[in-house]
Design an enzyme around this catalytic site. Structure first.
Site, PDB file in Angstrom:
ATOM      1  N   ARG A  76       0.875  -1.174   0.000  1.00 15.42           N
ATOM      2  CA  ARG A  76       0.000   0.000   0.000  1.00 15.42           C
ATOM      3  C   ARG A  76       0.904   1.213   0.000  1.00 15.42           C
ATOM      4  O   ARG A  76       1.772   1.347   0.870  1.00 15.42           O
ATOM      5  CB  ARG A  76      -0.894  -0.037   1.245  1.00 15.42           C
ATOM      6  CG  ARG A  76      -1.709   1.220   1.494  1.00 15.42           C
ATOM      7  CD  ARG A  76      -2.797   1.378   0.442  1.00 15.42           C
ATOM      8  NE  ARG A  76      -3.797   2.355   0.817  1.00 15.42           N
ATOM      9  CZ  ARG A  76      -3.618   3.673   0.798  1.00 15.42           C
ATOM     10  NH1 ARG A  76      -2.458   4.199   0.454  1.00 15.42           N
ATOM     11  NH2 ARG A  76      -4.596   4.474   1.135  1.00 15.42           N
ATOM     12  N   GLU A  84     -11.259   5.327  -5.327  1.00 17.17           N
ATOM     13  CA  GLU A  84     -11.632   3.924  -5.466  1.00 17.17           C
ATOM     14  C   GLU A  84     -11.916   3.621  -6.941  1.00 17.17           C
ATOM     15  O   GLU A  84     -12.258   4.521  -7.712  1.00 17.17           O
ATOM     16  CB  GLU A  84     -12.876   3.620  -4.623  1.00 17.17           C
ATOM     17  CG  GLU A  84     -12.684   3.857  -3.135  1.00 17.17           C
ATOM     18  CD  GLU A  84     -11.628   2.952  -2.523  1.00 17.17           C
ATOM     19  OE1 GLU A  84     -11.531   1.777  -2.921  1.00 17.17           O
ATOM     20  OE2 GLU A  84     -10.898   3.427  -1.645  1.00 17.17           O
ATOM     21  N   ARG A 119      -1.167  -5.342   4.622  1.00 20.52           N
ATOM     22  CA  ARG A 119      -0.373  -4.794   3.518  1.00 20.52           C
ATOM     23  C   ARG A 119       0.822  -4.044   4.086  1.00 20.52           C
ATOM     24  O   ARG A 119       0.718  -3.396   5.122  1.00 20.52           O
ATOM     25  CB  ARG A 119      -1.213  -3.834   2.664  1.00 20.52           C
ATOM     26  CG  ARG A 119      -2.433  -4.471   2.047  1.00 20.52           C
ATOM     27  CD  ARG A 119      -3.282  -3.453   1.321  1.00 20.52           C
ATOM     28  NE  ARG A 119      -3.792  -2.462   2.266  1.00 20.52           N
ATOM     29  CZ  ARG A 119      -4.697  -1.531   1.962  1.00 20.52           C
ATOM     30  NH1 ARG A 119      -5.179  -1.457   0.724  1.00 20.52           N
ATOM     31  NH2 ARG A 119      -5.114  -0.671   2.863  1.00 20.52           N
TER      32      ARG A 119
END
Length: 183
Positions: A76, A84, A119
């Site tokens: 990330r 998004e 992540r």
């Protein structure tokens, strides 16, 4: 008299140590992507490898060097937030990251931490460039909820004022507001 001198000396030593620590932390946090190696000795965790997939504008998968047949790592991008995929400008942000870090390209990640989803959080470096910063400069992402290093904040403000990328859209919505609205 000696007691005052000793107290003053101790306070001075503590102050100097705090200053040195602050300078070292600032240097670490402002480190750029030039000359990054997997065997970095600056105490910062660095993972280099090949991009296997770009999920969206702020997440990718990496196959680390030297790890054959292992699962790819989820990365990330630190301190940025992309729209998004089901949000306006989301596909453009993903495509921008795909262009900067295409599948098969070699990148290095300056790892900062791990998020609640497992992540790795980090800055992605390719060819000496900080890709997190480039995404901000090109107007594809926001600083993460307004909390990011000063170079990132400056890049976002310049992209906004120049109307680069999503900033050309006066109705562009921050991803965290979009997620909250969609529940």
């Amino acid at each position: 008299m000696q007691r005052i001198s000793f107290s003053f000396a101790m306070a001075t030593v503590i102050l100097l140590m705090a200053c040195c620590y602050g300078i070292a932390m600032a240097a670490r946090n402002n480190r750029n992507c030039d000359n990054i190696r997997a065997d970095d000795e600056n105490g910062e965790s660095v993972i280099c490898g090949r991009v296997t997939f770009v999920n969206d504008g702020d997440t990718l998968r990496l196959s680390p060097d030297g790890r054959r047949n292992s699962a790819s790592l989820r990365i990330r991008l630190l301190e940025i937030d992309a729209p998004e995929l089901n949000q306006r400008h989301g596909a453009e942000a993903r495509d921008a990251l795909r262009y900067m870090a295409p599948t098969g390209s070699r990148v290095c990640i300056l790892i900062d931490n791990e998020d609640i989803y497992g992540r790795l959080l980090g800055r992605v470096c390719r060819g000496g460039a900080d890709l997190n910063l480039r995404l901000l400069e090109d107007g594809h992402v926001w600083c993460y909820r307004g909390r990011c290093r000063s170079a990132y904040r400056t890049a976002e403000l310049q992209a906004r004022s120049s109307r680069h990328g999503l900033w050309s859209d006066p109705t562009a919505q921050a991803p965290w507001l979009f997620r909250k609205q969609k529940g």
